[in-house]
Scaffold this motif. Structure first.
Motif, PDB file in Angstrom:
ATOM      1  N   ALA A 328       0.829  -1.209   0.000  1.00  0.00           N
ATOM      2  CA  ALA A 328       0.000   0.000   0.000  1.00  0.00           C
ATOM      3  C   ALA A 328       0.862   1.258   0.000  1.00  0.00           C
ATOM      4  CB  ALA A 328      -0.922  -0.004   1.207  1.00  0.00           C
ATOM      5  N   VAL A 329       0.356   2.314  -0.659  1.00  0.00           N
ATOM      6  CA  VAL A 329       1.122   3.565  -0.730  1.00  0.00           C
ATOM      7  C   VAL A 329       0.695   4.571   0.333  1.00  0.00           C
ATOM      8  CG1 VAL A 329       1.655   3.408  -3.193  1.00  0.00           C
ATOM      9  CG2 VAL A 329      -0.476   4.504  -2.466  1.00  0.00           C
ATOM     10  N   ASN A 330      -0.408   4.282   1.046  1.00  0.00           N
ATOM     11  CA  ASN A 330      -0.937   5.291   1.983  1.00  0.00           C
ATOM     12  C   ASN A 330      -1.320   4.685   3.328  1.00  0.00           C
ATOM     13  OD1 ASN A 330      -3.091   3.718   1.191  1.00  0.00           O
ATOM     14  ND2 ASN A 330      -4.551   5.406   1.347  1.00  0.00           N
ATOM     15  N   PHE A 331      -0.722   3.548   3.666  1.00  0.00           N
ATOM     16  CA  PHE A 331      -1.256   2.772   4.768  1.00  0.00           C
ATOM     17  C   PHE A 331      -0.130   2.072   5.517  1.00  0.00           C
ATOM     18  CE2 PHE A 331      -4.695   0.020   6.419  1.00  0.00           C
ATOM     19  CZ  PHE A 331      -5.730   0.952   6.404  1.00  0.00           C
ATOM     20  N   PRO A 332      -0.282   1.865   6.836  1.00  0.00           N
ATOM     21  CA  PRO A 332       0.733   1.086   7.555  1.00  0.00           C
ATOM     22  C   PRO A 332       0.845  -0.328   6.960  1.00  0.00           C
ATOM     23  CG  PRO A 332      -0.800   2.148   9.079  1.00  0.00           C
ATOM     24  CD  PRO A 332      -1.374   2.329   7.708  1.00  0.00           C
ATOM     25  N   HIS A 333       2.063  -0.837   6.915  1.00  0.00           N
ATOM     26  CA  HIS A 333       2.301  -2.130   6.249  1.00  0.00           C
ATOM     27  C   HIS A 333       2.217  -3.305   7.232  1.00  0.00           C
ATOM     28  CE1 HIS A 333       4.588  -0.209   2.645  1.00  0.00           C
ATOM     29  NE2 HIS A 333       3.319   0.137   2.724  1.00  0.00           N
ATOM     30  N   VAL A 334       1.294  -4.209   6.954  1.00  0.00           N
ATOM     31  CA  VAL A 334       1.165  -5.426   7.760  1.00  0.00           C
ATOM     32  C   VAL A 334       0.974  -6.604   6.814  1.00  0.00           C
ATOM     33  CG1 VAL A 334      -0.228  -6.660   9.472  1.00  0.00           C
ATOM     34  CG2 VAL A 334       0.066  -4.192   9.698  1.00  0.00           C
ATOM     35  N   ASP A 335       1.675  -7.708   7.066  1.00  0.00           N
ATOM     36  CA  ASP A 335       1.449  -8.938   6.292  1.00  0.00           C
ATOM     37  C   ASP A 335       1.657 -10.107   7.248  1.00  0.00           C
ATOM     38  OD1 ASP A 335       1.172 -10.966   4.538  1.00  0.00           O
ATOM     39  OD2 ASP A 335       2.843 -10.426   3.228  1.00  0.00           O
ATOM     40  N   LEU A 336       0.575 -10.514   7.908  1.00  0.00           N
ATOM     41  CA  LEU A 336       0.655 -11.600   8.883  1.00  0.00           C
ATOM     42  C   LEU A 336       0.280 -12.898   8.163  1.00  0.00           C
ATOM     43  CD1 LEU A 336       1.140 -11.819  11.995  1.00  0.00           C
ATOM     44  CD2 LEU A 336      -1.338 -11.749  12.257  1.00  0.00           C
ATOM     45  N   PRO A 337       1.170 -13.914   8.178  1.00  0.00           N
ATOM     46  CA  PRO A 337       0.821 -15.161   7.468  1.00  0.00           C
ATOM     47  C   PRO A 337      -0.438 -15.778   8.069  1.00  0.00           C
ATOM     48  CG  PRO A 337       3.100 -15.199   8.240  1.00  0.00           C
ATOM     49  CD  PRO A 337       2.461 -13.992   8.843  1.00  0.00           C
ATOM     50  N   PRO A 338      -1.343 -16.316   7.224  1.00  0.00           N
ATOM     51  CA  PRO A 338      -2.571 -16.925   7.755  1.00  0.00           C
ATOM     52  C   PRO A 338      -2.230 -18.136   8.617  1.00  0.00           C
ATOM     53  CG  PRO A 338      -2.632 -16.719   5.354  1.00  0.00           C
ATOM     54  CD  PRO A 338      -1.252 -16.399   5.774  1.00  0.00           C
ATOM     55  N   MET A 339      -3.021 -18.351   9.674  1.00  0.00           N
ATOM     56  CA  MET A 339      -2.764 -19.466  10.578  1.00  0.00           C
ATOM     57  C   MET A 339      -4.002 -20.370  10.602  1.00  0.00           C
ATOM     58  SD  MET A 339      -1.748 -19.208  14.574  1.00  0.00           S
ATOM     59  CE  MET A 339      -0.521 -17.972  14.333  1.00  0.00           C
ATOM     60  N   ALA A 340      -3.803 -21.680  10.310  1.00  0.00           N
ATOM     61  CA  ALA A 340      -4.946 -22.599  10.245  1.00  0.00           C
ATOM     62  C   ALA A 340      -5.664 -22.635  11.590  1.00  0.00           C
ATOM     63  CB  ALA A 340      -4.449 -23.997   9.874  1.00  0.00           C
ATOM     64  N   GLY A 341      -6.982 -22.697  11.559  1.00  0.00           N
ATOM     65  CA  GLY A 341      -7.767 -22.859  12.779  1.00  0.00           C
ATOM     66  C   GLY A 341      -7.947 -21.578  13.578  1.00  0.00           C
ATOM     67  N   SER A 342      -7.475 -20.453  13.050  1.00  0.00           N
ATOM     68  CA  SER A 342      -7.631 -19.211  13.809  1.00  0.00           C
ATOM     69  C   SER A 342      -8.713 -18.345  13.178  1.00  0.00           C
ATOM     70  CB  SER A 342      -6.306 -18.449  13.829  1.00  0.00           C
ATOM     71  OG  SER A 342      -6.000 -18.010  12.522  1.00  0.00           O
ATOM     72  N   HIS A 343      -9.118 -17.320  13.923  1.00  0.00           N
ATOM     73  CA  HIS A 343     -10.064 -16.332  13.393  1.00  0.00           C
ATOM     74  C   HIS A 343      -9.346 -15.008  13.315  1.00  0.00           C
ATOM     75  CE1 HIS A 343     -13.356 -19.097  13.759  1.00  0.00           C
ATOM     76  NE2 HIS A 343     -12.877 -19.437  14.942  1.00  0.00           N
ATOM     77  N   ARG A 344      -9.444 -14.371  12.162  1.00  0.00           N
ATOM     78  CA  ARG A 344      -8.673 -13.134  11.966  1.00  0.00           C
ATOM     79  C   ARG A 344      -9.577 -11.903  12.034  1.00  0.00           C
ATOM     80  NH1 ARG A 344      -3.689 -12.563   7.946  1.00  0.00           N
ATOM     81  NH2 ARG A 344      -2.933 -13.902   9.618  1.00  0.00           N
ATOM     82  N   VAL A 345      -9.194 -10.962  12.885  1.00  0.00           N
ATOM     83  CA  VAL A 345      -9.922  -9.696  13.008  1.00  0.00           C
ATOM     84  C   VAL A 345      -9.008  -8.577  12.503  1.00  0.00           C
ATOM     85  CG1 VAL A 345     -11.039  -8.079  14.600  1.00  0.00           C
ATOM     86  CG2 VAL A 345     -11.197 -10.535  15.019  1.00  0.00           C
ATOM     87  N   LEU A 346      -9.571  -7.711  11.661  1.00  0.00           N
ATOM     88  CA  LEU A 346      -8.815  -6.562  11.149  1.00  0.00           C
ATOM     89  C   LEU A 346      -9.419  -5.288  11.734  1.00  0.00           C
ATOM     90  CD1 LEU A 346      -8.840  -7.455   7.310  1.00  0.00           C
ATOM     91  CD2 LEU A 346      -7.194  -8.198   9.036  1.00  0.00           C
ATOM     92  N   ASN A 347      -8.566  -4.391  12.167  1.00  0.00           N
ATOM     93  CA  ASN A 347      -9.072  -3.126  12.725  1.00  0.00           C
ATOM     94  C   ASN A 347      -8.189  -1.959  12.305  1.00  0.00           C
ATOM     95  OD1 ASN A 347      -8.401  -1.227  15.375  1.00  0.00           O
ATOM     96  ND2 ASN A 347     -10.584  -1.413  14.934  1.00  0.00           N
ATOM     97  N   VAL A 348      -8.843  -0.922  11.779  1.00  0.00           N
ATOM     98  CA  VAL A 348      -8.148   0.340  11.505  1.00  0.00           C
ATOM     99  C   VAL A 348      -8.666   1.337  12.529  1.00  0.00           C
ATOM    100  CG1 VAL A 348      -7.593   2.102   9.788  1.00  0.00           C
ATOM    101  CG2 VAL A 348      -8.233  -0.197   9.034  1.00  0.00           C
ATOM    102  N   HIS A 349      -7.766   2.032  13.193  1.00  0.00           N
ATOM    103  CA  HIS A 349      -8.202   2.978  14.216  1.00  0.00           C
ATOM    104  C   HIS A 349      -7.387   4.262  14.157  1.00  0.00           C
ATOM    105  CE1 HIS A 349      -5.124   0.268  16.041  1.00  0.00           C
ATOM    106  NE2 HIS A 349      -4.596   1.428  16.376  1.00  0.00           N
ATOM    107  N   ARG A 350      -7.918   5.295  14.814  1.00  0.00           N
ATOM    108  CA  ARG A 350      -7.165   6.538  14.917  1.00  0.00           C
ATOM    109  C   ARG A 350      -5.939   6.277  15.781  1.00  0.00           C
ATOM    110  NH1 ARG A 350      -9.368  10.324  17.690  1.00  0.00           N
ATOM    111  NH2 ARG A 350     -11.271   9.291  18.323  1.00  0.00           N
ATOM    112  N   ASN A 351      -4.800   6.847  15.385  1.00  0.00           N
ATOM    113  CA  ASN A 351      -3.560   6.589  16.109  1.00  0.00           C
ATOM    114  C   ASN A 351      -3.460   7.495  17.335  1.00  0.00           C
ATOM    115  OD1 ASN A 351      -1.051   5.860  16.944  1.00  0.00           O
ATOM    116  ND2 ASN A 351       0.050   6.694  15.181  1.00  0.00           N
ATOM    117  N   VAL A 352      -4.096   7.053  18.425  1.00  0.00           N
ATOM    118  CA  VAL A 352      -4.003   7.781  19.691  1.00  0.00           C
ATOM    119  C   VAL A 352      -3.550   6.787  20.764  1.00  0.00           C
ATOM    120  CG1 VAL A 352      -5.732   9.541  19.139  1.00  0.00           C
ATOM    121  CG2 VAL A 352      -6.471   7.362  20.113  1.00  0.00           C
ATOM    122  N   PRO A 353      -2.972   7.266  21.859  1.00  0.00           N
ATOM    123  CA  PRO A 353      -2.461   6.325  22.859  1.00  0.00           C
ATOM    124  C   PRO A 353      -3.571   5.460  23.453  1.00  0.00           C
ATOM    125  CG  PRO A 353      -1.641   8.561  23.265  1.00  0.00           C
ATOM    126  CD  PRO A 353      -2.670   8.672  22.192  1.00  0.00           C
ATOM    127  N   GLY A 354      -3.228   4.216  23.786  1.00  0.00           N
ATOM    128  CA  GLY A 354      -4.125   3.360  24.559  1.00  0.00           C
ATOM    129  C   GLY A 354      -5.038   2.457  23.758  1.00  0.00           C
TER     130      GLY A 354
END
Ligand code: NAI
Length: 413
Positions: A328-354
């Protein structure tokens, strides 16, 4: 492409991909393999048309260079997950607005590398044989069979300024036709084959029969090849610029050609270029001897278009299937390999502490166990990809989505 990734919780057959501006069919094949819905519009859409289309529930948008993706259009795309620019530039997209809305944008920066490198080699030989002039003469009915001033390139030295993707390819190809290769770059880099690092830019200019520029447009490269640098080149050396127009002082090149200091030049890019195909282009180098001029076509081949189609579609498909944003040209870079048997949640949030501690609290309150978690941030947003081991993913998603800091939250699988 994602045979190894778990099936997405949202059926792929309900994912809508909108492809505009005659995106190459190589892209359609990749989306078809994934079983998503594809709508094709063969032209660019105006802002209102695009906003209306996106509001119909488009998940992935593919454009080329003519569709302007404005903040208004992006805001209308309530379901929009990502945008693919099937080209090199991304100026036509409001990248900042997309970032703040949690929409990563992708492009294909390197699919035309080889096309540019091949044209450079072609033009080195053209200049060396004064082919542009000879061809023009014959077209005009004049027969000028001369050997004087025409040379083989074998054994000559090419100096490559900017030894990145294109520069290093030029080095490989030039060596294959028997040229010596020296290069100069601001970052340390591994030489290909027998290519050799020059003693700085001045060293390169002093020993090269051909100087070819492959740097990006930055403040440090603006007019980096002007009168002063040309004076340091060998008498009769040739200059090629297929990078960006601002890198070369074109008036200085014209003057050096007229004076015979430069033996020839090939330019594909100019400080000011027409927006579309038109007549009436003018430059100080027009009409000069042994000057090859092309209309910014270095990367314009059918092979590059096909490669761009494949590259961007694969990137969008990978993002759709795994959440990966590394291209991506405008986004933080993440590439987590998929893991069998897991559930994946994606979240984009405002970058504030906590935020991460809020999210982890939500997971632990629901007895979820984090198997993997990757958070990357930029100044305005954070992007979290998290794999959970229990059937609480939906509950967790709901909890995270309700956080006041959340921008986009979804369960992938
Ligand atoms: P790249 O990013 O892979 O390589 C650029 C290299 O230049 C990097 O190694 C960088 O360290 C080096 N560099 C940056 N500033 C420098 C400086 N002041 N002095 C020396 N080296 C410096 O880029 P890529 O893909 O090789 O593209 C090179 C250029 O070609 C870009 O300007 C790009 O826009 C242009 N281009 C032109 C095309 C055309 O149609 N004519 C098509 C594709 C790219």
């Amino acid at each position: 492409m994602a045979a190894s990734t778990p099936p997405t919780s949202f059926p792929k057959s309900e994912i809508k991909v909108l492809l505009l501006e005659n995106v190459h069919p190589s892209a359609h094949e990749i989306f078809q393999r994934d079983g998503v819905q594809i709508e094709v519009v063969p032209r660019a859409l105006k802002e209102d048309e695009l906003a209306a289309k996106l509001s119909e529930g488009v998940h992935l948008l593919g454009i080329r260079s003519k569709t302007r993706v404005t903040a208004k259009a992006l805001e209308a795309g309530k379901r929009l997950l990502g945008v693919g620019a099937f080209c090199i530039g991304t100026n036509q997209i409001d990248l900042d607005a997309a970032n703040k809305l949690g929409i990563p944008c992708f492009n294909a920066p390197f699919s035309n590398t080889r096309s540019v490198a091949e044209l450079v080699i072609c033009e080195i030989i053209m200049l060396s044989r004064r082919l542009g002039d000879r061809s023009r003469e014959v077209h005009e009915g004049r027969w000028r069979k001369v050997a004087a001033g025409a040379h083989e390139v074998r054994g000559k030295t090419v100096g490559i300024v900017g030894y990145g993707h294109i520069g290093s390819q030029v080095g490989v190809l030039a060596e294959a036709i028997g040229m010596r290769v020296v290069f100069h770059d601001v970052r340390p880099t591994l030489p290909m084959g027998n290519n050799r690092m020059a003693l700085g830019l001045d060293g390169l200019l002093a020993e090269s029969d051909f100087v070819t520029l492959h740097v990006p447009e930055t403040p440090s490269t603006k007019n980096m090849l002007g009168k002063e640098q040309i004076a340091k080149m060998k008498d009769g050396a040739m200059l090629l610029n297929l990078s960006r127009g601002t890198v070369v002082d074109v008036a200085a090149v014209a003057e050096a050609i007229r004076l015979g200091k430069l033996g020839g030049a090939a330019l594909d890019v100019y400080p000011e270029e027409p927006e579309g195909n038109s007549d009436g282009f003018a430059s100080p180098v027009c009409g000069l001897e042994n000057v090859v001029l092309t209309p910014h076509i270095g990367g314009s081949t059918e092979e590059a278009q096909e490669a761009i189609g494949r590259e961007v579609a694969n990137t969008l498909a990978k993002f759709m299937n795994t959440g990966a944003t590394t291209q991506a040209v405008n986004f933080p870079h993440v590439d987590l390999p998929p893991m069998a048997g897991s559930h994946r949640v994606l979240n984009v949030h405002r970058n504030v502490p906590g935020v991460l501690s809020d999210i982890n609290r939500i997971v632990s309150e629901r007895n979820g166990n984090v198997l993997a978690q990757f958070l990357a941030t930029d100044p305005s947003i954070g992007y979290l990809v998290m794999d959970l081991d229990k059937e609480v993913a939906n509950d967790v998603r709901r909890g995270i989505a309700e956080l006041e800091t959340s921008i986009k939250t979804r369960i992938l699988y």
